[in-house]
Design an enzyme around this catalytic site. Structure first.
Site, PDB file in Angstrom:
ATOM      1  N   GLY A  53      -5.227   7.789   5.282  1.00 30.80           N
ATOM      2  CA  GLY A  53      -4.325   8.714   5.965  1.00 30.80           C
ATOM      3  C   GLY A  53      -3.104   9.000   5.104  1.00 30.80           C
ATOM      4  O   GLY A  53      -2.698  10.151   4.937  1.00 30.80           O
ATOM      5  N   LYS A  83      -4.453   6.052  14.641  1.00 31.09           N
ATOM      6  CA  LYS A  83      -4.621   5.311  13.382  1.00 31.09           C
ATOM      7  C   LYS A  83      -6.100   5.332  12.983  1.00 31.09           C
ATOM      8  O   LYS A  83      -6.856   6.157  13.464  1.00 31.09           O
ATOM      9  CB  LYS A  83      -4.078   3.889  13.543  1.00 31.09           C
ATOM     10  CG  LYS A  83      -2.579   3.844  13.799  1.00 31.09           C
ATOM     11  CD  LYS A  83      -1.797   4.374  12.605  1.00 31.09           C
ATOM     12  CE  LYS A  83      -0.318   4.529  12.901  1.00 31.09           C
ATOM     13  NZ  LYS A  83       0.389   5.244  11.843  1.00 31.09           N
ATOM     14  N   ASP A 101       1.933  -0.795  11.921  1.00 27.02           N
ATOM     15  CA  ASP A 101       0.598  -1.242  11.507  1.00 27.02           C
ATOM     16  C   ASP A 101       0.288  -2.667  11.968  1.00 27.02           C
ATOM     17  O   ASP A 101      -0.803  -3.182  11.709  1.00 27.02           O
ATOM     18  CB  ASP A 101       0.484  -1.179   9.977  1.00 27.02           C
ATOM     19  CG  ASP A 101       0.501   0.264   9.484  1.00 27.02           C
ATOM     20  OD1 ASP A 101       0.102   1.161  10.254  1.00 27.02           O
ATOM     21  OD2 ASP A 101       0.915   0.490   8.336  1.00 27.02           O
ATOM     22  N   LYS A 148       0.833  -1.213   0.000  1.00 27.71           N
ATOM     23  CA  LYS A 148       0.000   0.000   0.000  1.00 27.71           C
ATOM     24  C   LYS A 148       0.869   1.264   0.000  1.00 27.71           C
ATOM     25  O   LYS A 148       0.624   2.184  -0.771  1.00 27.71           O
ATOM     26  CB  LYS A 148      -0.932  -0.026   1.221  1.00 27.71           C
ATOM     27  CG  LYS A 148      -1.875   1.158   1.306  1.00 27.71           C
ATOM     28  CD  LYS A 148      -3.120   0.832   2.092  1.00 27.71           C
ATOM     29  CE  LYS A 148      -2.905   0.804   3.593  1.00 27.71           C
ATOM     30  NZ  LYS A 148      -2.642   2.148   4.168  1.00 27.71           N
ATOM     31  N   SER A 149       1.874   1.300   0.865  1.00 27.92           N
ATOM     32  CA  SER A 149       2.730   2.496   0.946  1.00 27.92           C
ATOM     33  C   SER A 149       3.427   2.762  -0.394  1.00 27.92           C
ATOM     34  O   SER A 149       3.485   3.898  -0.870  1.00 27.92           O
ATOM     35  CB  SER A 149       3.815   2.304   2.009  1.00 27.92           C
ATOM     36  OG  SER A 149       3.240   2.232   3.276  1.00 27.92           O
ATOM     37  N   GLN A 191       4.627   9.351   7.024  1.00 29.94           N
ATOM     38  CA  GLN A 191       3.681  10.240   6.340  1.00 29.94           C
ATOM     39  C   GLN A 191       4.139  11.683   6.469  1.00 29.94           C
ATOM     40  O   GLN A 191       4.106  12.433   5.501  1.00 29.94           O
ATOM     41  CB  GLN A 191       2.279  10.052   6.921  1.00 29.94           C
ATOM     42  CG  GLN A 191       1.718   8.666   6.601  1.00 29.94           C
ATOM     43  CD  GLN A 191       0.345   8.435   7.204  1.00 29.94           C
ATOM     44  OE1 GLN A 191      -0.175   9.258   7.934  1.00 29.94           O
ATOM     45  NE2 GLN A 191      -0.236   7.291   6.883  1.00 29.94           N
ATOM     46  N   SER A 239       7.365   9.373  11.737  1.00 30.22           N
ATOM     47  CA  SER A 239       6.211   9.119  10.876  1.00 30.22           C
ATOM     48  C   SER A 239       6.618   9.290   9.424  1.00 30.22           C
ATOM     49  O   SER A 239       7.039  10.369   8.999  1.00 30.22           O
ATOM     50  CB  SER A 239       5.083  10.097  11.218  1.00 30.22           C
ATOM     51  OG  SER A 239       4.198  10.210  10.119  1.00 30.22           O
ATOM     52  N   ARG A 254      -7.422  -3.179   9.726  1.00 32.88           N
ATOM     53  CA  ARG A 254      -6.506  -4.107  10.410  1.00 32.88           C
ATOM     54  C   ARG A 254      -7.133  -4.690  11.680  1.00 32.88           C
ATOM     55  O   ARG A 254      -6.822  -5.817  12.062  1.00 32.88           O
ATOM     56  CB  ARG A 254      -5.181  -3.416  10.704  1.00 32.88           C
ATOM     57  CG  ARG A 254      -4.519  -2.904   9.409  1.00 32.88           C
ATOM     58  CD  ARG A 254      -3.049  -2.619   9.595  1.00 32.88           C
ATOM     59  NE  ARG A 254      -2.568  -1.677   8.591  1.00 32.88           N
ATOM     60  CZ  ARG A 254      -2.263  -1.986   7.339  1.00 32.88           C
ATOM     61  NH1 ARG A 254      -2.401  -3.235   6.904  1.00 32.88           N
ATOM     62  NH2 ARG A 254      -1.827  -1.074   6.492  1.00 32.88           N
ATOM     63  N   ARG A 272       2.945   5.889  -3.306  1.00 34.70           N
ATOM     64  CA  ARG A 272       4.120   6.658  -3.733  1.00 34.70           C
ATOM     65  C   ARG A 272       4.368   6.533  -5.228  1.00 34.70           C
ATOM     66  O   ARG A 272       4.815   7.491  -5.881  1.00 34.70           O
ATOM     67  CB  ARG A 272       5.348   6.208  -2.937  1.00 34.70           C
ATOM     68  CG  ARG A 272       5.294   6.737  -1.490  1.00 34.70           C
ATOM     69  CD  ARG A 272       6.153   5.912  -0.564  1.00 34.70           C
ATOM     70  NE  ARG A 272       6.252   6.467   0.779  1.00 34.70           N
ATOM     71  CZ  ARG A 272       5.327   6.304   1.741  1.00 34.70           C
ATOM     72  NH1 ARG A 272       4.213   5.610   1.487  1.00 34.70           N
ATOM     73  NH2 ARG A 272       5.493   6.833   2.933  1.00 34.70           N
TER      74      ARG A 272
HETATM   75  C1  S3P Z   1       2.508   4.909   6.165  1.00 37.95           C
HETATM   76  C2  S3P Z   1       3.061   5.307   7.340  1.00 37.95           C
HETATM   77  C3  S3P Z   1       2.576   4.885   8.663  1.00 37.95           C
HETATM   78  C4  S3P Z   1       1.584   3.733   8.585  1.00 37.95           C
HETATM   79  C5  S3P Z   1       0.625   3.888   7.442  1.00 37.95           C
HETATM   80  C6  S3P Z   1       1.373   3.979   6.128  1.00 37.95           C
HETATM   81  C7  S3P Z   1       3.086   5.392   4.891  1.00 37.95           C
HETATM   82  O1  S3P Z   1       1.933   5.977   9.296  1.00 37.95           O
HETATM   83  O2  S3P Z   1       0.886   3.595   9.787  1.00 37.95           O
HETATM   84  O3  S3P Z   1      -0.265   2.803   7.382  1.00 37.95           O
HETATM   85  O4  S3P Z   1       2.807   4.810   3.841  1.00 37.95           O
HETATM   86  O5  S3P Z   1       3.828   6.374   4.936  1.00 37.95           O
HETATM   87  P1  S3P Z   1       2.774   7.076  10.092  1.00 37.95           P
HETATM   88  O6  S3P Z   1       3.636   7.759   9.127  1.00 37.95           O
HETATM   89  O7  S3P Z   1       1.742   7.998  10.663  1.00 37.95           O
HETATM   90  O8  S3P Z   1       3.510   6.335  11.127  1.00 37.95           O
END
Ligand code: S3P
Length: 446
Positions: A94, A347, A320, A22-23, A169, A167, A397, A27
């Site tokens: 998020g 979360k 996660d 997913k991450s 993100q 983080s 999750r 990107r």
């Molecule tokens: C993610 C970062 C994490 C994670 C989220 C995906 C990302 O959050 O919990 O599911 O893809 O950058 P945080 O950056 O808030 O830790």
């Protein structure tokens, strides 16, 4: 409302593939939109979260299309978004919403970002605060929640930002804005969070360095205005999705499961390290690398576990995975202690609360503080009654974790409102049943 009941299963056996990470998928789309030219993306995760990012980019004028099984993004180059009054609905995502704010901060474009009930409760000031310093303008900068109206600037100011939390993100949002800056952008984080943005930017030709500082925090510096090459991206499978069949096979007697092609980036595999410390029979094979990310096949067998204390320095690399770890901890002999996990409260739902409540419902004692949790494991032979109903709370999750638990309880565990699983693992139901899980779809009244 769609719900799922999870029923006792005799064993889980087989080789499976879980969807793309997913991450990395978010990107690939966001960074792909910044190259000049066409990039092809293989194995993009087609989940609700990632499709929200894809649709938002299309609304902003990007051309993205699917040809056979490959997605193509025609990038506009860095800093080239324009227009105003866009409304971008990021659903439950998020990552999508926060990274998109960084992308918008680096262009002369104005948009309002919205989300579902869960996303609209999550903190956004953590992103707004650094982006204001790059010159982005927010309609209501003291507002911590979506909707957020943001106007970016074509040439954002270079920024050095000391992030209070590890983080990815926050880090990635700032780096995406920094791509259009004429100077260097630096983010310092207390421990290193997942580095997919850095790896992908480096793979495409950006200059980005990561150094450990004497106080053990990490400094990431990006040179602005890189020339990004339109190279193809092949997305490995998501270790956070693989975690469900892997833990399910560890707690279900006589099981043996292999998940192939999984991203095993060191900053993502804290759960697997913890399970191995707990005594789980897990092995990694066929290690290789694709576009800057290490991958491997992960195999797991039914195992007898013992409780451990998770080191605080490992938390970011399994951020996660605490819900599914808490399911494994039920089966462990002795206590499992998790400290420094306050971020779980922010979360998709407050996961410390959701985990404790669900565990208590099935008769497991927990101790919960603002930033920690202790689970009293009952060992492998304890018979768990089940026969409980768990609300998903729009948290994919939490839903999948309790469905994994239902495979070993005497009576079914029903999880309500399971469509949220489509955020990250749309094929969860079929994949789990393929290896022998006994999941059944049910229709329930709200
Ligand atoms: C993610 C970062 C994490 C994670 C989220 C995906 C990302 O959050 O919990 O599911 O893809 O950058 P945080 O950056 O808030 O830790």
């Amino acid at each position: 409302m769609n719900s799922i009941s999870s029923n006792k299963s005799s064993k889980l056996i087989g080789d499976i593939i879980v969807p793309g990470d997913k991450s990395i998928s978010h990107r690939a789309l966001l960074i792909g939109s910044l190259v000049t030219g066409k990039i092809k993306i293989k194995n993009l995760l087609e989940s609700d979260d990632v499709i929200a990012t894809l649709d938002a980019l299309k609304t902003l004028g990007l051309k993205i299309q699917k040809d056979k099984n490959i997605w193509e993004v025609i990038g506009n180059g860095i800093g080239n978004l324009s227009g105003s009054n866009y409304r971008l609905d990021m659903g439950n995502s998020g990552t999508g919403s926060r990274l998109l704010m960084g992308l918008i901060a680096g262009s002369d474009v104005e948009a309002t970002i919205l989300g579902d009930e869960s996303l609209s409760k999550r903190p956004m000031k953590r992103i707004i605060k650094p982006l204001i310093k790059t010159g982005a303008v927010f309609d209501n900068p003291s507002n911590d929640n979506l909707p957020v109206k943001i106007r970016g600037s074509k040439i954002p100011l270079p920024l050095e930002y000391n992030s209070p939390v590890a983080s990815a993100q926050i880090k990635s949002s700032i780096l995406l804005a920094g791509l259009s800056s004429t100077g260097n952008t630096t983010v310092i984080e207390p421990t290193l969070s997942r580095d997919h943005t850095e790896r992908m930017l480096k793979y495409l030709g950006a200059i980005i360095t990561t150094t450990k500082l004497p106080n053990s925090s990490w400094k990431i510096t990006l040179e602005g205005l890189p020339s990004l090459k339109p190279l193809d991206i092949d997305i490995p499978s998501d270790p956070s999705s693989a975690a469900f069949p892997i833990v399910a096979s560890i707690i279900t007697p006589n099981s043996m499961v292999k998940v192939v092609n999984v991203c095993v980036n060191d900053l993502r595999i804290g759960l697997y390290k913890s399970l191995i410390e707990m005594g789980a029979n897990i092995s990694f094979s066929n290690r290789r690398e694709i576009n800057g990310e290490p991958i491997a096949d992960i195999s797991a067998k039914y195992s007898v576990l013992k409780g451990i204390k998770i080191p605080k320095t490992r938390v970011a690399s399994m951020i996660d995975e605490f819900p599914i770890l808490s399911i494994a901890a039920i089966r462990a002999i002795g206590e499992t202690t998790m400290e420094g996990i306050e971020e779980l409260r922010f979360k998709e739902t407050d996961r410390i609360h959701a985990m404790s409540e669900g565990l208590r419902l099935v008769g497991i004692e927990t101790k919960e503080k603002k930033d920690s949790m202790v689970i009293k494991g009952k060992g492998p032979d304890y018979s768990i009654n089940g026969n409980v109903t768990i609300k998903s709370r729009l948290d994919h999750r939490i839903a999948m974790s309790f469905l994994c638990l239902g495979l070993i309880t005497e009576n079914p565990i029903k999880v309500l409102d399971t469509d949220t699983i489509n955020s990250s693992f749309p094929t969860f139901f079929e994949t789990m049943n393929k290896i022998g899980a006994n999941l059944k779809r049910i229709q329930t009244d709200k």
